[in-house]
Write a protein that holds these residues in place. Structure first.
Motif, PDB file in Angstrom:
ATOM      1  N   ILE A  85      83.901 -21.241  21.651  1.00  0.00           N
ATOM      2  CA  ILE A  85      83.449 -22.551  22.120  1.00  0.00           C
ATOM      3  C   ILE A  85      82.104 -22.855  21.452  1.00  0.00           C
ATOM      4  O   ILE A  85      81.410 -21.946  20.963  1.00  0.00           O
ATOM      5  CB  ILE A  85      83.333 -22.617  23.655  1.00  0.00           C
ATOM      6  CG1 ILE A  85      82.395 -21.516  24.193  1.00  0.00           C
ATOM      7  CG2 ILE A  85      84.710 -22.476  24.283  1.00  0.00           C
ATOM      8  CD1 ILE A  85      81.014 -21.976  24.506  1.00  0.00           C
ATOM      9  N   GLU A  86      81.768 -24.143  21.431  1.00  0.00           N
ATOM     10  CA  GLU A  86      80.478 -24.576  20.886  1.00  0.00           C
ATOM     11  C   GLU A  86      79.644 -25.149  22.018  1.00  0.00           C
ATOM     12  O   GLU A  86      80.146 -25.897  22.860  1.00  0.00           O
ATOM     13  CB  GLU A  86      80.702 -25.623  19.791  1.00  0.00           C
ATOM     14  CG  GLU A  86      79.416 -26.082  19.101  1.00  0.00           C
ATOM     15  CD  GLU A  86      78.725 -27.207  19.833  1.00  0.00           C
ATOM     16  OE1 GLU A  86      77.500 -27.376  19.661  1.00  0.00           O
ATOM     17  OE2 GLU A  86      79.402 -27.935  20.605  1.00  0.00           O
ATOM     18  N   HIS A  87      78.367 -24.783  22.063  1.00  0.00           N
ATOM     19  CA  HIS A  87      77.474 -25.274  23.119  1.00  0.00           C
ATOM     20  C   HIS A  87      76.075 -25.468  22.544  1.00  0.00           C
ATOM     21  O   HIS A  87      75.488 -24.531  21.992  1.00  0.00           O
ATOM     22  CB  HIS A  87      77.420 -24.276  24.277  1.00  0.00           C
ATOM     23  CG  HIS A  87      76.535 -24.700  25.411  1.00  0.00           C
ATOM     24  ND1 HIS A  87      76.882 -25.713  26.295  1.00  0.00           N
ATOM     25  CD2 HIS A  87      75.307 -24.263  25.800  1.00  0.00           C
ATOM     26  CE1 HIS A  87      75.917 -25.875  27.171  1.00  0.00           C
ATOM     27  NE2 HIS A  87      74.958 -25.001  26.897  1.00  0.00           N
ATOM     28  N   ASP A  88      75.586 -26.690  22.638  1.00  0.00           N
ATOM     29  CA  ASP A  88      74.238 -27.022  22.154  1.00  0.00           C
ATOM     30  C   ASP A  88      74.018 -26.592  20.706  1.00  0.00           C
ATOM     31  O   ASP A  88      72.964 -26.050  20.341  1.00  0.00           O
ATOM     32  CB  ASP A  88      73.168 -26.381  23.055  1.00  0.00           C
ATOM     33  CG  ASP A  88      73.073 -27.055  24.417  1.00  0.00           C
ATOM     34  OD1 ASP A  88      73.543 -28.208  24.544  1.00  0.00           O
ATOM     35  OD2 ASP A  88      72.517 -26.430  25.349  1.00  0.00           O
ATOM     36  N   GLY A  89      75.025 -26.814  19.882  1.00  0.00           N
ATOM     37  CA  GLY A  89      74.894 -26.539  18.459  1.00  0.00           C
ATOM     38  C   GLY A  89      75.116 -25.099  18.055  1.00  0.00           C
ATOM     39  O   GLY A  89      75.003 -24.770  16.873  1.00  0.00           O
ATOM     40  N   ARG A  90      75.456 -24.228  18.999  1.00  0.00           N
ATOM     41  CA  ARG A  90      75.724 -22.821  18.681  1.00  0.00           C
ATOM     42  C   ARG A  90      77.157 -22.467  19.064  1.00  0.00           C
ATOM     43  O   ARG A  90      77.722 -23.035  20.003  1.00  0.00           O
ATOM     44  CB  ARG A  90      74.763 -21.891  19.432  1.00  0.00           C
ATOM     45  CG  ARG A  90      73.320 -21.978  18.973  1.00  0.00           C
ATOM     46  CD  ARG A  90      72.507 -20.857  19.583  1.00  0.00           C
ATOM     47  NE  ARG A  90      73.000 -19.549  19.173  1.00  0.00           N
ATOM     48  CZ  ARG A  90      72.535 -18.383  19.661  1.00  0.00           C
ATOM     49  NH1 ARG A  90      71.585 -18.386  20.589  1.00  0.00           N
ATOM     50  NH2 ARG A  90      73.039 -17.245  19.233  1.00  0.00           N
TER      51      ARG A  90
END
Length: 227
Positions: A178-183
């Motif tokens: 998954i991707e979260h806040d650009g990471r």
């Protein structure tokens, strides 16, 4: 010559199947490719036993740690069998030998200790359980060819993460990301492929998948870091 033709047909099949998957408007396959491509490896195993013919199989794995000349790869426990002879292949075709297998006590997760430093370690998700409908990606090696499929987290069952990214044999041990806040984070390790068809194309079928969640992945990594 026949092997070359078959490999080309498999490549075309996987490309066609991947093209049929939905692409997130916020993050495309290109984004996932750049972020995750060097973190997922191909695993070959050979089961050997007394009075038994060798049995070859394949799977996928995710790089999560480097230390003291070794690379640590998470995979499914049924891929990382301690009794098997295991080797890992990176995206450049380099082969590395597995020197130790650490299996989770109760779940289908294993950590492989591989001699050599290669690839890019990805962080394991450390937040709360994500809601169903969260966008997710899987990366792995069905038919020995690396693919990226995207979809969504469907829900949870018996502590497994259910997802609609599309699975096929060979993706066991691959990563659910998954991707979260650009990471980008590893959210689970592909474990099972229930017989629930998502869609079919002329050359194959993609199925719903089940992943061992990040908590069990972190437990194994913490064991290695602390010992």
């Amino acid at each position: 010559m026949e092997d070359l033709v078959m490999k080309k047909l498999l490549v075309l099949t996987v490309m066609l199947l991947t093209a049929c998957c939905n692409i997130s408007p916020q993050h495309t396959h290109h984004d996932a490719y750049n972020a995750l491509w060097h973190s997922v490896v191909f695993i070959r195993g050979t089961m050997v036993g007394e009075n038994l013919s060798p049995v070859n199989y394949t799977g996928s794995g995710v790089i999560v740690y480097h230390r003291n000349g070794y690379t640590y790869v998470l995979t499914a426990a049924h891929v990382g069998e301690p009794q098997a002879i295991l080797e890992v292949e990176d995206e450049s075709g380099n082969i590395y030998q597995v020197t130790e297998v650490i299996q989770h006590r109760t779940r289908d997760v294993a950590l492989l200790k591989v001699k050599g430093i290669f690839g890019q370690a990805v962080s394991i998700w450390h937040g709360l359980r994500l809601n169903p409908s969260t966008r997710a990606w899987i990366v792995g090696y069905p038919v020995g060819i690396k693919i990226i499929n995207d979809g969504r987290i469907i829900g949870y069952n018996d502590n497994f993460v259910l997802f609609s990214c599309g699975c096929a044999p060979g993706l066991s041990g691959g990563g659910l990301f998954i991707e979260h806040d650009g990471r980008w984070y590893l959210y689970g390790i592909v474990s099972r492929i229930p017989v629930v068809k998502i869609f079919q194309v002329p050359n194959g079928i993609w199925f719903m998948g089940m992943a061992e969640p990040y908590l069990y992945c972190q437990e194994l990594l913490d064991y290695i870091i602390k010992r």
